[in-house]
Design a protein around this motif. Sequence first.
Motif, PDB file in Angstrom:
ATOM      1  N   TYR A 194      -7.473  10.082  -9.641  1.00 57.40           N
ATOM      2  CA  TYR A 194      -7.420  11.415  -9.014  1.00 57.40           C
ATOM      3  C   TYR A 194      -6.519  12.353  -9.803  1.00 57.40           C
ATOM      4  O   TYR A 194      -6.908  13.476 -10.146  1.00 57.40           O
ATOM      5  CB  TYR A 194      -6.918  11.294  -7.574  1.00 57.40           C
ATOM      6  CG  TYR A 194      -6.636  12.636  -6.932  1.00 57.40           C
ATOM      7  CD1 TYR A 194      -7.661  13.394  -6.376  1.00 57.40           C
ATOM      8  CD2 TYR A 194      -5.335  13.151  -6.898  1.00 57.40           C
ATOM      9  CE1 TYR A 194      -7.403  14.628  -5.803  1.00 57.40           C
ATOM     10  CE2 TYR A 194      -5.075  14.381  -6.327  1.00 57.40           C
ATOM     11  CZ  TYR A 194      -6.111  15.114  -5.781  1.00 57.40           C
ATOM     12  OH  TYR A 194      -5.846  16.337  -5.221  1.00 57.40           O
ATOM     13  N   ALA A 241       2.289   1.597  -3.554  1.00 60.87           N
ATOM     14  CA  ALA A 241       1.282   2.042  -4.518  1.00 60.87           C
ATOM     15  C   ALA A 241       0.982   3.522  -4.367  1.00 60.87           C
ATOM     16  O   ALA A 241       0.805   4.242  -5.355  1.00 60.87           O
ATOM     17  CB  ALA A 241       0.003   1.213  -4.349  1.00 60.87           C
ATOM     18  N   TRP A 242       0.922   3.984  -3.131  1.00 59.81           N
ATOM     19  CA  TRP A 242       0.631   5.396  -2.871  1.00 59.81           C
ATOM     20  C   TRP A 242       1.729   6.295  -3.450  1.00 59.81           C
ATOM     21  O   TRP A 242       1.448   7.260  -4.167  1.00 59.81           O
ATOM     22  CB  TRP A 242       0.499   5.633  -1.370  1.00 59.81           C
ATOM     23  CG  TRP A 242       0.369   7.078  -0.983  1.00 59.81           C
ATOM     24  CD1 TRP A 242       1.335   7.870  -0.424  1.00 59.81           C
ATOM     25  CD2 TRP A 242      -0.782   7.911  -1.147  1.00 59.81           C
ATOM     26  NE1 TRP A 242       0.859   9.139  -0.216  1.00 59.81           N
ATOM     27  CE2 TRP A 242      -0.437   9.203  -0.652  1.00 59.81           C
ATOM     28  CE3 TRP A 242      -2.050   7.702  -1.655  1.00 59.81           C
ATOM     29  CZ2 TRP A 242      -1.330  10.268  -0.659  1.00 59.81           C
ATOM     30  CZ3 TRP A 242      -2.951   8.772  -1.662  1.00 59.81           C
ATOM     31  CH2 TRP A 242      -2.586  10.020  -1.170  1.00 59.81           C
ATOM     32  N   PHE A 243       2.975   5.973  -3.142  1.00 61.32           N
ATOM     33  CA  PHE A 243       4.077   6.795  -3.635  1.00 61.32           C
ATOM     34  C   PHE A 243       4.249   6.654  -5.152  1.00 61.32           C
ATOM     35  O   PHE A 243       4.619   7.620  -5.828  1.00 61.32           O
ATOM     36  CB  PHE A 243       5.381   6.436  -2.918  1.00 61.32           C
ATOM     37  CG  PHE A 243       5.469   6.983  -1.525  1.00 61.32           C
ATOM     38  CD1 PHE A 243       5.440   8.347  -1.298  1.00 61.32           C
ATOM     39  CD2 PHE A 243       5.563   6.130  -0.433  1.00 61.32           C
ATOM     40  CE1 PHE A 243       5.515   8.871  -0.004  1.00 61.32           C
ATOM     41  CE2 PHE A 243       5.629   6.635   0.860  1.00 61.32           C
ATOM     42  CZ  PHE A 243       5.598   8.002   1.080  1.00 61.32           C
ATOM     43  N   GLY A 281      -5.331   6.547  -7.105  1.00 59.16           N
ATOM     44  CA  GLY A 281      -4.472   7.709  -7.292  1.00 59.16           C
ATOM     45  C   GLY A 281      -4.402   8.129  -8.744  1.00 59.16           C
ATOM     46  O   GLY A 281      -4.374   9.322  -9.059  1.00 59.16           O
ATOM     47  N   SER A 293       1.877   6.193  -7.404  1.00 56.64           N
ATOM     48  CA  SER A 293       0.865   6.981  -8.119  1.00 56.64           C
ATOM     49  C   SER A 293       1.287   8.444  -8.193  1.00 56.64           C
ATOM     50  O   SER A 293       1.108   9.103  -9.222  1.00 56.64           O
ATOM     51  CB  SER A 293      -0.495   6.854  -7.428  1.00 56.64           C
ATOM     52  OG  SER A 293      -0.489   7.419  -6.141  1.00 56.64           O
ATOM     53  N   MET A 294       1.891   8.946  -7.119  1.00 57.07           N
ATOM     54  CA  MET A 294       2.383  10.326  -7.129  1.00 57.07           C
ATOM     55  C   MET A 294       3.582  10.460  -8.062  1.00 57.07           C
ATOM     56  O   MET A 294       3.682  11.402  -8.845  1.00 57.07           O
ATOM     57  CB  MET A 294       2.764  10.756  -5.708  1.00 57.07           C
ATOM     58  CG  MET A 294       1.586  10.947  -4.778  1.00 57.07           C
ATOM     59  SD  MET A 294       2.047  11.755  -3.220  1.00 57.07           S
ATOM     60  CE  MET A 294       2.960  10.436  -2.423  1.00 57.07           C
ATOM     61  N   LEU A 305       0.836  -1.205   0.000  1.00 54.76           N
ATOM     62  CA  LEU A 305       0.000   0.000   0.000  1.00 54.76           C
ATOM     63  C   LEU A 305       0.870   1.254   0.000  1.00 54.76           C
ATOM     64  O   LEU A 305       0.565   2.239  -0.687  1.00 54.76           O
ATOM     65  CB  LEU A 305      -0.934  -0.007   1.209  1.00 54.76           C
ATOM     66  CG  LEU A 305      -1.995  -1.116   1.224  1.00 54.76           C
ATOM     67  CD1 LEU A 305      -2.804  -1.051   2.517  1.00 54.76           C
ATOM     68  CD2 LEU A 305      -2.924  -0.993   0.019  1.00 54.76           C
ATOM     69  N   LEU A 306       1.953   1.210   0.758  1.00 53.61           N
ATOM     70  CA  LEU A 306       2.898   2.332   0.784  1.00 53.61           C
ATOM     71  C   LEU A 306       3.486   2.546  -0.605  1.00 53.61           C
ATOM     72  O   LEU A 306       3.548   3.679  -1.105  1.00 53.61           O
ATOM     73  CB  LEU A 306       4.012   2.045   1.792  1.00 53.61           C
ATOM     74  CG  LEU A 306       5.157   3.066   1.854  1.00 53.61           C
ATOM     75  CD1 LEU A 306       4.675   4.324   2.573  1.00 53.61           C
ATOM     76  CD2 LEU A 306       6.364   2.491   2.605  1.00 53.61           C
ATOM     77  N   GLU A 315      -3.401   1.467  -6.716  1.00 53.87           N
ATOM     78  CA  GLU A 315      -2.832   2.693  -7.284  1.00 53.87           C
ATOM     79  C   GLU A 315      -3.805   3.345  -8.266  1.00 53.87           C
ATOM     80  O   GLU A 315      -3.716   4.551  -8.541  1.00 53.87           O
ATOM     81  CB  GLU A 315      -1.527   2.344  -8.004  1.00 53.87           C
ATOM     82  CG  GLU A 315      -0.848   3.504  -8.693  1.00 53.87           C
ATOM     83  CD  GLU A 315       0.254   3.053  -9.632  1.00 53.87           C
ATOM     84  OE1 GLU A 315       0.743   3.901 -10.400  1.00 53.87           O
ATOM     85  OE2 GLU A 315       0.623   1.865  -9.605  1.00 53.87           O
ATOM     86  N   GLY A 341       8.650   4.498  -3.201  1.00 52.88           N
ATOM     87  CA  GLY A 341       7.809   3.456  -3.763  1.00 52.88           C
ATOM     88  C   GLY A 341       8.564   2.160  -3.977  1.00 52.88           C
ATOM     89  O   GLY A 341       8.067   1.072  -3.642  1.00 52.88           O
TER      90      GLY A 341
END
Length: 293
Positions: free
Chosen positions: A261, A10-12, A258, A14-15, A7-8, A255, A232
């Motif tokens: 978004y 995927a979050w980074f 994100g 996407s950014m 999850l960490l 992801e 990531g």
Amino acid sequence: MWIAFTLLAAWFQSMRTAYQNSLSKQEGTLHATLARSLFGLPFVLVYGGLCYFVFGSLTAKADLAFYIIAGLGAIAQVLATYLMLYLFKQASFTSGTLFAKTEALLAALLAAAFLGDKLSWSAWLAIAIGVLGIGVLSFKHTHKKMQLMDKASLLGLASGFCFALTSVSAGYASSQLEGPVFTRAAFTLAYVLALQSILLWGIQIYQTKSILVPFKKAFLLSNKVGCLSALGSIGWFTAFSLINPALVKTLGQIEVIGTLYYSKYRFKEALSKQEWVGGSLIILSVIIVALLG
């Protein structure tokens, strides 16, 4: 633990992908591909040093097989990233990113074929639903004919295959090392990024005849891409070292949230019903693997 790291990651990612897309449009695909490794390497080296002092060192030296397998993954990731950034120019940011998500299925097939890894029925169901979502995204309809595969779809599949090869190679290479899992993952990642940096930096020097050219192109944005990429990749490589890469990549498709978004609010792209349906199927696959995988 692998769920938290995925999850960490995927979050980074996407950014990072969003900023890398901006960097690609501003400075070109080659520099955007280079930035994630060259500017991410210092952050990974610092992290690797922390792992060394906190968790301990490797208990045996890496053998030739490690360097070959990890090197294969490094080259595959360069190709995957380049293809994905090129794909953004052929399709929307949303479709470009989601096409590459076929890597979950491809990683499962590669792991099963070459490593003998087995997945549960729920994991295969999640992968199948995710692939169905990709199919919805890639289906094109025109007045003259219906077309399942087009240039963007093929580029996305090629990118997904290279990403899958990276995932499986990284997980297998890390398993060849002996020592704490965090140190093994950090060492593998540092080697991969160093090899990628040398390769891409060399190409850029050859093209521009300047050794310092990477540091003259959107320096702050390049550092942002590198930092987010490092964060990531630390999550991905650690998760790969803990469990089957196919499960990691299936869960990592969260992801998509994100991606939607950034597509809507950063790049001002209108999202079609087709993209919402495809994205929803991918999210469903993520939920299944998180609960039952």
